[in-house]
Structure formats: structure tokens, C-alpha cells
Motif scaffolding. Structure first.
Motif, PDB file in Angstrom:
ATOM      1  N   UNK A  97       0.656  -0.975  -0.274  1.00  0.00           N
ATOM      2  CA  UNK A  97       0.019  -0.288  -0.387  1.00  0.00           C
ATOM      3  C   UNK A  97       1.279   1.194  -0.545  1.00  0.00           C
ATOM      4  N   UNK A  98       1.809   1.135   0.566  1.00  0.00           N
ATOM      5  CA  UNK A  98       3.044   2.597   0.609  1.00  0.00           C
ATOM      6  C   UNK A  98       3.392   2.619  -0.988  1.00  0.00           C
ATOM      7  N   UNK A  99       3.798   1.849  -1.450  1.00  0.00           N
ATOM      8  CA  UNK A  99       4.416   2.219  -3.068  1.00  0.00           C
ATOM      9  C   UNK A  99       2.832   2.018  -3.792  1.00  0.00           C
ATOM     10  N   UNK A 100       1.864   1.691  -3.747  1.00  0.00           N
ATOM     11  CA  UNK A 100       0.506   2.444  -3.872  1.00  0.00           C
ATOM     12  C   UNK A 100       0.295   3.885  -4.076  1.00  0.00           C
ATOM     13  N   UNK A 101       0.670   4.167  -3.181  1.00  0.00           N
ATOM     14  CA  UNK A 101       0.435   5.394  -2.937  1.00  0.00           C
ATOM     15  C   UNK A 101       2.055   6.683  -3.481  1.00  0.00           C
ATOM     16  N   UNK A 102       3.026   5.772  -3.091  1.00  0.00           N
ATOM     17  CA  UNK A 102       4.104   6.628  -3.976  1.00  0.00           C
ATOM     18  C   UNK A 102       3.824   6.624  -5.610  1.00  0.00           C
ATOM     19  N   UNK A 103       3.111   5.214  -6.259  1.00  0.00           N
ATOM     20  CA  UNK A 103       2.535   5.469  -7.325  1.00  0.00           C
ATOM     21  C   UNK A 103       1.179   6.238  -7.672  1.00  0.00           C
ATOM     22  N   UNK A 104       0.945   6.827  -6.817  1.00  0.00           N
ATOM     23  CA  UNK A 104      -0.036   7.757  -7.087  1.00  0.00           C
ATOM     24  C   UNK A 104       0.842   8.882  -6.763  1.00  0.00           C
ATOM     25  N   UNK A 105       1.396   9.138  -5.781  1.00  0.00           N
ATOM     26  CA  UNK A 105       1.948  10.204  -5.603  1.00  0.00           C
ATOM     27  C   UNK A 105       3.109  10.992  -7.114  1.00  0.00           C
ATOM     28  N   UNK A 106       3.059   9.861  -8.361  1.00  0.00           N
ATOM     29  CA  UNK A 106       3.985  10.217  -9.279  1.00  0.00           C
ATOM     30  C   UNK A 106       3.074  10.213 -10.498  1.00  0.00           C
ATOM     31  N   UNK A 107       1.532   9.515 -10.088  1.00  0.00           N
ATOM     32  CA  UNK A 107       0.781  10.122 -11.380  1.00  0.00           C
ATOM     33  C   UNK A 107       0.589  11.837 -11.071  1.00  0.00           C
ATOM     34  N   UNK A 108       0.445  12.245 -10.126  1.00  0.00           N
ATOM     35  CA  UNK A 108      -0.233  13.168  -8.907  1.00  0.00           C
ATOM     36  C   UNK A 108       1.063  14.630  -9.749  1.00  0.00           C
ATOM     37  N   UNK A 109       1.968  13.777 -10.105  1.00  0.00           N
ATOM     38  CA  UNK A 109       3.365  14.793 -10.173  1.00  0.00           C
ATOM     39  C   UNK A 109       3.901  14.963 -11.270  1.00  0.00           C
ATOM     40  N   UNK A 110       2.849  14.213 -12.240  1.00  0.00           N
ATOM     41  CA  UNK A 110       2.851  14.012 -13.411  1.00  0.00           C
ATOM     42  C   UNK A 110       2.001  14.668 -14.478  1.00  0.00           C
ATOM     43  N   UNK A 111       0.720  14.647 -13.481  1.00  0.00           N
ATOM     44  CA  UNK A 111      -0.125  15.243 -14.368  1.00  0.00           C
ATOM     45  C   UNK A 111       0.276  16.732 -13.827  1.00  0.00           C
ATOM     46  N   UNK A 112       0.748  17.420 -12.670  1.00  0.00           N
ATOM     47  CA  UNK A 112       0.529  18.396 -12.865  1.00  0.00           C
ATOM     48  C   UNK A 112       1.939  19.572 -13.908  1.00  0.00           C
ATOM     49  N   UNK A 113       3.112  18.018 -13.785  1.00  0.00           N
ATOM     50  CA  UNK A 113       4.112  19.029 -14.610  1.00  0.00           C
ATOM     51  C   UNK A 113       3.685  19.028 -15.918  1.00  0.00           C
TER      52      UNK A 113
END
Length: 254
Positions: free
Chosen positions: A222-238
Motif C-alpha cells: 500500500x505504501x508503494x501504491x500511494x507512491x505510484x499515485x503521487x508519481x501520477x499526481x506529479x506527472x499530471x501537474x508537470x
């Protein structure tokens, strides 16, 4: 025609293929060496955790995204506004610029407990930390962009009796756009980091809080799943910042 299509797809296809290869190698390595799930879950385990806990992750992602975008927007307003103000006054620049640099030299995490004391434990502290961390690259980029303006154009404007404000609006501001968007791209990623750091320290919501909760439960998947979502958020924001840059370039005729 085919070569042009390949060139257009290359920036997307190559990273995608490389990422897929890494995930496949990760999956195979976990299966071959039989790593415990609590130490290194396989990508398939992370995908299952993401699917099973998606409602919770989605609920906690909302405050993280909200505070990230709000902090970034506030940092952009403050950074661009202060840099523009200092560009009009050499005295203000000489007085404030060194102080801003000195403040930024202190590790950002060291300021977080103070922000919590000053503004409280809720969204206010997350917004403050995100704004503070994202401010500096925007400010520096804007200052560099304004300083890079072609001096001959500035002298021409003066010769045509243009006011300092008109010179700024028509010449200096457009010339600073490439520098500004470089700073904005850095700042949006730092805003995400700022919010997560604040959620680690003082929050009962957000993806940072969920990561800490998952760690306490030894839910590495679940930690890594949250990190994956954070990566998606960062990519979308960028991507949003990049889209804004493309829109400005088209508007300027570049």
C-alpha cells in the motif's frame, strides 16, 4: 511521413517501454528470489493493493492535490510578484535579494515545525510549507528572465518615451517567459514534496498520512501504491505546467 511519426512518438514510447521493462524485471526478480511481501512486493501485488484500497487512496489524494495546487499557485503569485517588484527598484533588490537567498539556504524541513507553531496543524501548515518550498525556484527564474531582456530593446523603449510599466509589460515580461516556466516546472514538483513532508509531520489526512499509516501496518504494497499515485499526481501537474508553456508560446507566436 513514417519517420516523422516515429520521432513524435519517441519521447513517449521510449520511457514507456523502459518503465515496462523495469516492472517486468521487478516482477521476475521477486518471483525468482521469493522476497517477502513486506520487504519487496511485486508490481502485481502493488496493483492489487491499489485496486482494493482505491476508494481510500482517492479520498486521501484529494487534500494532497488541493494543497499542492493551492501552494503552487500562491508561490507563483508571490514569486512572480516579488521578482517583478524588485526589477523596478535597484535599492529594493540590493536590500531583499541577499536576505531571500540566505533564508532559502536553511534546509526546508527545518522550517516546518515553526510553520506548524505559527499557523496550526491542518491545511494551513501544508499550504504554507508547499508555498515556501515552491517559491524560491519561481522567484529566481523570474529574476533571471527579467535580467536577460535584450538591453537594446529596453533602450529603444526608453527612446520612444515608453513608461517603465509599459516596457515591463511589452518587452521584459514576454522575454522572461522561458525562464519562468523552467522555474514553474521545478516548483510544481517541490510543492508536492512540501505537502507530503507536512503531512508526515502534522496531518490526519492526505497521501503522506496514509503512507505513514500503511508503514505502521507493515503494508509495503500500500505504501508503494500511494507512491505510484503521487508519481501520477506529479506527472499530471508537470503536464499542466507544460501545457501552459505551450499555450503561451503559441500566443507569442513562437
Amino acid at each position: 511521413m513514417l519517420a516523422a511519426a516515429v520521432d513524435r512518438l519517441r519521447p513517449i514510447a521510449l520511457p514507456t517501454a523502459f518503465g515496462a521493462g523495469l516492472l517486468l524485471a521487478w516482477q521476475v526478480a521477486v518471483a525468482l528470489f521469493d522476497y517477502p511481501k513486506v520487504i519487496l512486493p511485486a508490481p502485481s501485488d502493488i496493483a492489487l493493493a491499489l485496486h482494493a484500497d482505491l476508494p481510500t487512496i482517492w479520498q486521501q489524494a484529494i487534500p494532497t492535490v488541493r494543497d499542492t495546487l493551492a501552494g503552487f499557485a500562491l508561490a507563483a503569485v508571490c514569486g512572480v510578484g516579488l521578482a517583478s517588484l524588485l526589477s523596478f527598484s535597484r535599492l529594493l533588490r540590493d536590500a531583499l535579494y541577499p536576505l531571500i537567498v540566505v533564508i532559502q539556504l536553511v534546509p526546508k524541513i527545518a522550517w516546518t515545525p515553526l510553520f506548524i507553531v505559527w499557523v496550526g496543524i491542518g491545511w494551513q501548515s501544508r499550504l504554507t510549507v508547499a508555498t515556501f518550498i515552491a517559491f524560491f525556484p519561481i522567484f529566481i527564474a523570474m529574476m533571471a528572465g527579467l535580467d536577460s531582456t535584450d538591453r537594446s530593446l529596453v533602450r529603444l523603449c526608453r527612446g520612444l518615451t515608453a513608461t517603465p510599466w509599459r516596457t515591463f509589460w511589452l518587452v521584459r515580461l514576454p522575454a522572461s517567459m522561458p525562464y519562468l516556466f523552467s522555474g514553474l516546472k521545478i516548483a510544481i514538483t517541490l510543492a508536492v514534496i512540501g505537502v507530503i513532508v507536512a503531512e508526515f509531520i502534522s496531518s490526519s489526512e492526505g497521501l503522506g498520512f496514509l503512507i505513514l499509516k500503511s508503514a505502521a501496518l507493515l503494508r509495503t504494497d500500500l505504501i508503494l501504491a500511494n507512491i505510484a499515485v503521487l508519481c501520477a499526481i506529479g506527472l499530471a501537474s508537470y503536464g499542466l505546467v507544460h501545457a501552459g508553456e505551450m499555450a503561451v508560446r503559441r500566443w507569442q507566436g513562437g
